[in-house]
Motif scaffolding. Structure first.
Motif, PDB file in Angstrom:
ATOM      1  N   ARG A   1      26.288  52.759  29.568  1.00 12.53           N
ATOM      2  CA  ARG A   1      25.368  51.636  29.682  1.00 12.53           C
ATOM      3  C   ARG A   1      25.494  51.065  31.086  1.00 12.53           C
ATOM      4  O   ARG A   1      26.394  51.441  31.852  1.00 12.53           O
ATOM      5  CB  ARG A   1      25.676  50.567  28.639  1.00 12.53           C
ATOM      6  N   SER A   2      24.631  50.126  31.413  1.00 14.57           N
ATOM      7  CA  SER A   2      24.645  49.505  32.734  1.00 14.57           C
ATOM      8  C   SER A   2      25.612  48.328  32.730  1.00 14.57           C
ATOM      9  O   SER A   2      25.304  47.252  32.220  1.00 14.57           O
ATOM     10  CB  SER A   2      23.236  49.038  33.113  1.00 14.57           C
ATOM     11  N   VAL A   3      26.780  48.550  33.269  1.00 21.74           N
ATOM     12  CA  VAL A   3      27.807  47.524  33.340  1.00 21.74           C
ATOM     13  C   VAL A   3      28.527  47.670  34.669  1.00 21.74           C
ATOM     14  O   VAL A   3      28.717  48.786  35.163  1.00 21.74           O
ATOM     15  CB  VAL A   3      28.797  47.641  32.151  1.00 21.74           C
ATOM     16  N   SER A   4      28.885  46.544  35.281  1.00 18.66           N
ATOM     17  CA  SER A   4      29.609  46.549  36.548  1.00 18.66           C
ATOM     18  C   SER A   4      30.747  45.548  36.472  1.00 18.66           C
ATOM     19  O   SER A   4      30.712  44.601  35.674  1.00 18.66           O
ATOM     20  CB  SER A   4      28.680  46.181  37.714  1.00 18.66           C
ATOM     21  N   VAL A   5      31.751  45.758  37.317  1.00 19.24           N
ATOM     22  CA  VAL A   5      32.897  44.858  37.377  1.00 19.24           C
ATOM     23  C   VAL A   5      33.148  44.458  38.822  1.00 19.24           C
ATOM     24  O   VAL A   5      33.122  45.293  39.723  1.00 19.24           O
ATOM     25  CB  VAL A   5      34.163  45.517  36.785  1.00 19.24           C
ATOM     26  N   ILE A   6      33.356  43.168  39.013  1.00 19.98           N
ATOM     27  CA  ILE A   6      33.815  42.653  40.305  1.00 19.98           C
ATOM     28  C   ILE A   6      35.320  42.448  40.165  1.00 19.98           C
ATOM     29  O   ILE A   6      35.774  41.611  39.377  1.00 19.98           O
ATOM     30  CB  ILE A   6      33.124  41.328  40.647  1.00 19.98           C
ATOM     31  N   THR A   7      36.108  43.225  40.872  1.00 28.08           N
ATOM     32  CA  THR A   7      37.549  43.209  40.688  1.00 28.08           C
ATOM     33  C   THR A   7      38.210  42.131  41.538  1.00 28.08           C
ATOM     34  O   THR A   7      37.634  41.608  42.504  1.00 28.08           O
ATOM     35  CB  THR A   7      38.156  44.570  41.057  1.00 28.08           C
ATOM     36  N   ARG A   8      39.450  41.809  41.192  1.00 34.01           N
ATOM     37  CA  ARG A   8      40.230  40.877  41.999  1.00 34.01           C
ATOM     38  C   ARG A   8      40.457  41.428  43.396  1.00 34.01           C
ATOM     39  O   ARG A   8      40.480  40.682  44.380  1.00 34.01           O
ATOM     40  CB  ARG A   8      41.575  40.635  41.307  1.00 34.01           C
ATOM     41  N   GLU A   9      40.600  42.741  43.483  1.00 25.34           N
ATOM     42  CA  GLU A   9      40.769  43.382  44.795  1.00 25.34           C
ATOM     43  C   GLU A   9      39.560  43.137  45.679  1.00 25.34           C
ATOM     44  O   GLU A   9      39.690  42.838  46.864  1.00 25.34           O
ATOM     45  CB  GLU A   9      41.002  44.881  44.608  1.00 25.34           C
ATOM     46  N   GLN A  10      38.348  43.251  45.114  1.00 21.87           N
ATOM     47  CA  GLN A  10      37.140  42.994  45.890  1.00 21.87           C
ATOM     48  C   GLN A  10      37.069  41.541  46.338  1.00 21.87           C
ATOM     49  O   GLN A  10      36.692  41.242  47.483  1.00 21.87           O
ATOM     50  CB  GLN A  10      35.904  43.340  45.058  1.00 21.87           C
TER      51      GLN A  10
ATOM     52  N   MET B   1      25.749  33.102  31.459  1.00 24.72           N
ATOM     53  CA  MET B   1      26.856  32.909  32.388  1.00 24.72           C
ATOM     54  C   MET B   1      28.023  32.280  31.625  1.00 24.72           C
ATOM     55  O   MET B   1      27.867  31.246  30.974  1.00 24.72           O
ATOM     56  CB  MET B   1      26.420  32.029  33.556  1.00 24.72           C
ATOM     57  N   MET B   2      29.201  32.910  31.720  1.00 22.65           N
ATOM     58  CA  MET B   2      30.359  32.491  30.929  1.00 22.65           C
ATOM     59  C   MET B   2      31.617  32.447  31.784  1.00 22.65           C
ATOM     60  O   MET B   2      31.723  33.125  32.802  1.00 22.65           O
ATOM     61  CB  MET B   2      30.588  33.468  29.773  1.00 22.65           C
ATOM     62  N   VAL B   3      32.558  31.652  31.333  1.00 24.23           N
ATOM     63  CA  VAL B   3      33.939  31.697  31.809  1.00 24.23           C
ATOM     64  C   VAL B   3      34.807  32.006  30.596  1.00 24.23           C
ATOM     65  O   VAL B   3      34.815  31.241  29.618  1.00 24.23           O
ATOM     66  CB  VAL B   3      34.367  30.373  32.456  1.00 24.23           C
ATOM     67  N   ASP B   4      35.476  33.127  30.607  1.00 29.69           N
ATOM     68  CA  ASP B   4      36.294  33.578  29.473  1.00 29.69           C
ATOM     69  C   ASP B   4      35.515  33.532  28.167  1.00 29.69           C
ATOM     70  O   ASP B   4      36.023  33.110  27.123  1.00 29.69           O
ATOM     71  CB  ASP B   4      37.556  32.715  29.358  1.00 29.69           C
TER      72      ASP B   4
ATOM     73  N   GLU C   1      39.426  31.467  42.984  1.00 33.61           N
ATOM     74  CA  GLU C   1      40.880  31.584  43.104  1.00 33.61           C
ATOM     75  C   GLU C   1      41.552  31.878  41.765  1.00 33.61           C
ATOM     76  O   GLU C   1      42.629  32.468  41.715  1.00 33.61           O
ATOM     77  CB  GLU C   1      41.474  30.294  43.677  1.00 33.61           C
ATOM     78  N   LEU C   2      40.935  31.448  40.676  1.00 36.85           N
ATOM     79  CA  LEU C   2      41.576  31.575  39.368  1.00 36.85           C
ATOM     80  C   LEU C   2      41.000  32.708  38.544  1.00 36.85           C
ATOM     81  O   LEU C   2      41.218  32.766  37.332  1.00 36.85           O
ATOM     82  CB  LEU C   2      41.451  30.251  38.605  1.00 36.85           C
ATOM     83  N   LEU C   3      40.267  33.615  39.168  1.00 37.68           N
ATOM     84  CA  LEU C   3      39.637  34.705  38.433  1.00 37.68           C
ATOM     85  C   LEU C   3      40.462  35.983  38.513  1.00 37.68           C
ATOM     86  O   LEU C   3      41.089  36.273  39.539  1.00 37.68           O
ATOM     87  CB  LEU C   3      38.243  34.982  38.980  1.00 37.68           C
ATOM     88  N   SER C   4      40.421  36.757  37.434  1.00 35.58           N
ATOM     89  CA  SER C   4      40.992  38.101  37.464  1.00 35.58           C
ATOM     90  C   SER C   4      39.906  39.126  37.758  1.00 35.58           C
ATOM     91  O   SER C   4      40.131  40.088  38.484  1.00 35.58           O
ATOM     92  CB  SER C   4      41.675  38.437  36.142  1.00 35.58           C
TER      93      SER C   4
ATOM     94  N   GLY D   1      20.882  39.824  30.640  1.00 34.68           N
ATOM     95  CA  GLY D   1      22.251  40.302  30.587  1.00 34.68           C
ATOM     96  C   GLY D   1      23.230  39.145  30.594  1.00 34.68           C
ATOM     97  O   GLY D   1      22.879  37.993  30.292  1.00 34.68           O
ATOM     98  N   SER D   2      24.467  39.425  30.957  1.00 34.32           N
ATOM     99  CA  SER D   2      25.508  38.407  30.950  1.00 34.32           C
ATOM    100  C   SER D   2      26.451  38.617  32.121  1.00 34.32           C
ATOM    101  O   SER D   2      26.587  39.723  32.652  1.00 34.32           O
ATOM    102  CB  SER D   2      26.294  38.436  29.630  1.00 34.32           C
ATOM    103  N   ALA D   3      27.108  37.528  32.506  1.00 34.66           N
ATOM    104  CA  ALA D   3      28.128  37.551  33.551  1.00 34.66           C
ATOM    105  C   ALA D   3      29.315  36.756  33.035  1.00 34.66           C
ATOM    106  O   ALA D   3      29.223  35.535  32.866  1.00 34.66           O
ATOM    107  CB  ALA D   3      27.592  36.955  34.847  1.00 34.66           C
ATOM    108  N   ASN D   4      30.422  37.452  32.784  1.00 30.51           N
ATOM    109  CA  ASN D   4      31.619  36.820  32.231  1.00 30.51           C
ATOM    110  C   ASN D   4      32.690  36.744  33.314  1.00 30.51           C
ATOM    111  O   ASN D   4      33.231  37.776  33.737  1.00 30.51           O
ATOM    112  CB  ASN D   4      32.122  37.606  31.021  1.00 30.51           C
ATOM    113  N   PHE D   5      32.992  35.531  33.771  1.00 32.70           N
ATOM    114  CA  PHE D   5      33.995  35.306  34.809  1.00 32.70           C
ATOM    115  C   PHE D   5      35.323  35.061  34.102  1.00 32.70           C
ATOM    116  O   PHE D   5      35.535  34.022  33.476  1.00 32.70           O
ATOM    117  CB  PHE D   5      33.603  34.114  35.669  1.00 32.70           C
ATOM    118  N   ARG D   6      36.227  36.043  34.177  1.00 32.82           N
ATOM    119  CA  ARG D   6      37.457  36.016  33.400  1.00 32.82           C
ATOM    120  C   ARG D   6      38.610  35.519  34.268  1.00 32.82           C
ATOM    121  O   ARG D   6      38.829  36.009  35.381  1.00 32.82           O
ATOM    122  CB  ARG D   6      37.749  37.393  32.816  1.00 32.82           C
TER     123      ARG D   6
END
Length: 991
Positions: A151-160, A205-208, A231-234, A254-259
């Motif tokens: 499916r169409s899913v992407s991740v923004i990593t802590r490294e990025q 749009m979500m946080v956790d 600063e507080l995101l994984s 779609g959705s964006a979950n900021f974990r």
């Protein structure tokens, strides 16, 4: 997820089948089941309880618990005894402990497959294999799982995020295909746009997992903003398209979950207590307004039951300088305040009012009730202070001259926002494959405060009418005279308070089972409910004196809720995946507003003449008393006489001005809204894996988005601009969408060199939305004939189409690596048609019989055209064109965008150095002669050095070539250049 474990030699296949058949004696530790489907399996924690036994049996139990396949490419048997394994640990840690005495090495092909490798110096005697000593080193575990999802899913990593620390939260989206933001440099609020759609929950749009549904009306249809601290995101998980999953209600884009970070992000390996300190600041003259970005976090595991985490962060920025290289001024004259297509050059030394500060706190506590259950409490709160700034006005409205850069932005006052999110999560994961349950109850409260100073005064013939009317008391009359209303409103300052509280609950379960003797079935099902409560007020002031307090109907009071039940059934084997889902949504909105209506009165000749006489008398009295005009004073007795006896007006019997007619008066009527509706929404998906390197997938689904509080109840005047009047639309119908995407995942190992890894995802998406609600600036109200400045959310009568291609590539050869993404938008600008009278024409004048019993010609013409009345004919009239649509996100499609990262690692991978290229194509309406957003390319540099296990140093230079640019798809009213060259450096200390 799917597992490619059967495309192996027969002996290996038999081993794998044996592993999968073994029953587990321990289960995964209770945790967020939504995270479990999104987090890399190797990073998940599980609770194990294995006795000392044959290694083959332990590996079988490991696979059954973690769903991570263990394979041997060389088809050799797996012998030996595995040590006992007890306690909670990650899947990677557990596997390495099981293999510690076997001298087998591990190579992770992907997030779901671990390959066992044999030492080259091994010797075989009979059917027994002996190995010499072998050192096993951990592979880098990233977010490669997205390349195994069909499916169409992407991740923004802590490294990025760490490579190029964001000044604005929208900067985190740069490396994600199909994702944009209508960012305003003066406002830290984030509005996520996926594939051209945003606002009012189109993107969840979500946080956790907690919905952030705050809405504070903004330009470019930025209606729906969240406040998040990078600063507080994984990581950030971006799901694209309609979904019948737990977070899909009302989200057609779609959705964006900021974990946020968890205990494992703080603790060093093998430690139960730990501290993480991070800090970064601008360097010298190249700091460009970066004062400080940093955080402190402490975490610990207390015995076998408790995990605790507390963190605090601060982000502090000043005003920044734009780039100096290759400025482009075309976009400066696009806006309702400025004229089009003028040759203008404006020297901007700094982007004003971009200073802001953010403080955030995070607390998490997880209690493991037993091996199967856990409770997790989490809190995250953030406070921001910034400036209340509207648009940037390039031309002086008085003389038309180009304003100095510092004076082009107008600061209306101060702004602040506080947001608090609290959740209590319960996880149950017993030995039964039918139960993997998570329940989450949460509360989110966001409050926005904006102080708006008095607007520009109304000037008439060189006289400041605003000051004059306030001085002589006209503005304090009740009601204020119509002819003085705009001038009085311009003299008031506003203190707006907007609060949105969201109460939410989710419950989902995932079950794995066999059906009709066939394995590979799973079901994900559950419920979701949330309710938004809006409570907003406006306090109006004049020279510090409070004059009125009222409901702020621009961000209206009311309640909106959605209850949803969903189910997804999936069958999967090593080659195919087939799935179908169904969602039932029930929507309800309650509130009150005021609707404009028309009151019609029939005036005979006498009444028409009296009306004229009274209006003229009032006008001459005002001109005499206020302006001292002698001619007006002299004419007062004459018009007093006409008002006493209209029949004495000259030409009373013959003047056409006094012909009898119906006249309307617009009145605002209280209106209680109590809307409800429901919808069934299906989804289908399929995937085919011709070999272990390629996966083809297709997804289709229907979605809907019911109207929000603002679209339904908004009513009032634009702050500082009483000409623009906002009207509600309680008759708005839900948007409906039909979306599908097709794509492919590509994975490979040892592609160019031994040990390298290649991942890629390519997707084509196509979404059609009917009844898309847009802001129109020209709407004719009932009983009226003109609607310029009347703003309302109205449905587009034409379908909206969003199509494009998305590409992600991730290649890693350890010594060097590269990541790339690109979005290519297909199609042309969407077209718009709307009803001229969105609330109905209310036009009865032409349907009333004349005094002689005949009907007006307009009525007869409507009957001949097939309508029952002239009113019905007017109700049916439409207008098509782009000129009535404000500068909002629906006006044109996003532009192409992409990025390319190239990096290299040295000194045992402790030093990481690289560069990032950022590209944005030009964008703007097709009928414009120049671009709203000129194209640009910028370059960034980044470096990090792991001094020792405790200390990491970082440095980043953004916009190395000091390119002058405007961020693609940014707020066109603020006209803010992006930051120029910016150098930052900092450190991370863990102990």
């Amino acid at each position: 997820m799917h597992f490619k474990v059967f495309l192996r030699p027969p002996i290996t296949a038999a081993v794998i089948l044996g592993l999968l058949a073994t029953q587990a004696q321990a289960q995964p530790s209770a945790q967020n089941s939504t995270d479990a489907t999104q987090q890399p399996p190797l990073q998940q924690r599980y609770t194990f309880d294995f006795p000392e036994q044959h290694l083959l049996y332990s590996l079988g139990e490991f696979t059954n618990i973690t769903q991570i396949a263990v394979v041997r490419q060389d088809a050799q048997p797996i012998n030996g005894i595995a040590p006992a394994l007890q306690g909670e640990m990650t899947a990677d840690e557990a596997l390495r402990r099981l293999l510690a005495d076997s001298s087998l090495a591990i190579s992770y092909r992907n997030g779901r497959t671990a390959e066992l490798l044999e030492q080259a110096t091994s010797t075989t005697v009979g059917n027994q294999t002996a190995f010499s000593t072998l050192t096993v080193s951990a592979d880098r575990i990233g977010d490669d799982w997205v390349y195994h999802e069909p499916r169409s899913v992407s991740v923004i990593t802590r490294e990025q995020i760490d490579r190029t620390p964001p000044r604005h939260a929208a900067d985190m989206l740069q490396e994600t295909p199909g994702v944009y933001s209508a960012v305003n440099a003066q406002d830290p609020g984030l509005s996520v746009n996926i594939r051209g759609m945003q606002d009012f929950g189109r993107v969840n749009m979500m946080v956790d997992g907690m919905r952030q549904n705050f809405n504070d009306n903004g330009h470019q249809q930025r209606n729906g903003t969240m406040y998040v601290d990078s600063e507080l995101l994984s990581d950030v998980v971006i799901e694209k398209g309609a979904s019948t999953g737990v977070h899909g209600a009302g989200a057609i884009a779609g959705s964006a979950n900021f974990r946020t970070i968890d205990v494992d992000d703080v603790l060093l390996s093998g430690k139960d207590i730990g501290v993480r300190l991070r800090g970064m600041t601008g360097v010298g003259g190249e700091g460009n307004g970066v004062n400080f970005i940093g955080s402190a976090a402490v975490a610990g595991r207390l015995g076998d039951r408790w995990e605790l985490l507390a963190a605090r962060s601060n982000r502090n920025f000043g005003e920044y300088e734009p780039g100096r290289r290759r400025p482009n001024y075309d976009f400066l004259t696009v806006g309702v305040q400025d004229e089009f297509q003028q040759q203008i050059e404006q020297d901007v030394e700094r982007v004003r009012f971009t200073d802001n500060e953010q403080d955030s706190n995070l607390f998490k506590a997880r209690f493991h009730i037993d091996d199967d259950q856990s409770l997790t409490f989490s809190y995250i709160g953030t406070e921001l202070s910034y400036n209340n700034v509207s648009d940037r006005q390039v031309l002086d409205p008085i003389d038309g001259s180009v304003r100095d850069g510092d004076d082009a932005w107008r600061r209306y006052g101060d702004a602040s926002t506080t947001s608090d999110s609290v959740s209590l999560r319960y996880n149950l994961n017993p030995s039964s494959p039918l139960i993997n349950l998570e329940a989450n109850a949460y509360f989110v409260s966001t409050e926005g405060q904006r102080y708006t100073e008095a607007g520009s005064p109304v000037v008439l013939n060189g006289t400041d009418m605003t000051d004059l009317y306030w001085m002589i008391g006209v503005c304090e009359q009740n009601p204020v005279p119509d002819n003085a209303y705009n001038a009085c409103q311009a003299g008031l300052s506003n203190n707006n308070h907007t609060q949105i509280d969201t109460y939410g609950f989710t419950l989902e379960n995932t079950a794995h089972f066999s059906l009709g003797g066939m394995d590979g079935f799973s079901s994900n099902h559950g419920i979701e409910y949330f309710i938004d409560k809006g409570e907003s007020t406006t306090i109006r002031e004049r020279d510090g004196r409070q004059l009125a307090s009222m409901d702020n109907t621009l961000n209206p009071n009311g309640e909106r809720s959605i209850a949803s039940a969903f189910g997804n059934l999936q069958w999967e084997n090593e080659t195919f995946t087939l799935a179908a889902g169904l969602r039932y949504d029930y929507y309800k909105l309650k509130g009150s507003t005021q609707l404009p209506g028309a009151e019609w009165t029939y005036y005979d000749r006498y009444a028409m003449a009296l009306r004229l006489a009274e209006n003229q008398l009032a006008s001459r009295t005002r001109n005499c008393e206020v302006f001292g005009r002698q001619s007006a004073c002299d004419s007062i007795p004459t018009w007093e006489g006409y008002a006493n006896d209209p029949t004495t007006i000259p030409n009373y019997e013959t003047s056409a001005n006094f012909n009898p007619m119906w006249l309307s008066e617009t009145v605002m009527q209280d209106y209680d809204v109590d809307n409800s509706m429901d919808k069934l929404l299906p989804t289908l998906s399929a995937a085919y894996r011709p070999n272990e390197h390629v996966e083809l997938f297709a997804n289709w689904g229907r979605g809907w988005r019911p109207p929000a509080l603002t679209e339904t109840l908004m009513q009032g005047s634009h702050p500082g601009d009483p000409f623009a009047v906002m009207f509600p639309n309680p008759y708005a119908e839900p948007e409906t969408s039909s979306s599908w995407d097709v794509g492919a995942n590509f994975t490979a190992q040892d592609l160019f060199t031994s040990g390298d890894r290649f991942f890629s995802k390519l997707s084509y998406y196509d979404t059609r939305v009917d009844n898309y609600l847009i802001t129109s600036m020209v709407n004719v109200m009932p009983g009226q004939v003109g609607g310029l400045g009347h703003t309302m959310f109205v449905p587009n009568l034409l379908p909206m189409n969003f199509r494009g291609l998305e590409l992600e590539i991730d290649y890693d050869a350890e010594r060097w690596y590269t990541q790339a993404n690109y979005t290519h938008v297909l199609g042309s600008d969407n077209q718009f048609c709307q009803k001229i009278y969105p609330l109905g024409s209310g036009w009865i004048k032409d349907d009333m019989p004349n005094e002689d019993g005949s009907y007006p010609d307009a009525h007869n013409a409507a009957i001949e055209a097939g309508y029952d009345s002239r009113e019905e004919q007017l109700d049916d009239q439409t207008y098509c064109g782009i000129d009535v649509i404000g500068m909002n996100s629906a006006r044109q499609l996003p532009m192409d965008r992409g990025s390319l990262v190239v990096g290299t690692r040295w000194f045992d991978q402790r030093l990481d150095v690289g560069t990032r290229l950022n590209y944005s194509a030009a964008g703007g309406p097709e009928d414009f002669d120049f671009d709203l957003w000129p194209s640009y390319v910028t370059w960034d540099l980044f470096a990090s050095y792991q001094v020792n296990p405790n200390l990491l140093l970082r440095a980043t230079m953004l916009n190395v070539r000091d390119r002058n640019y405007v961020t693609g798809y940014s707020d066109i009213f603020s006209k803010s250049y992006g930051p120029g060259r910016t150098l930052m450096a900092g450190a991370e200390l863990r102990f």
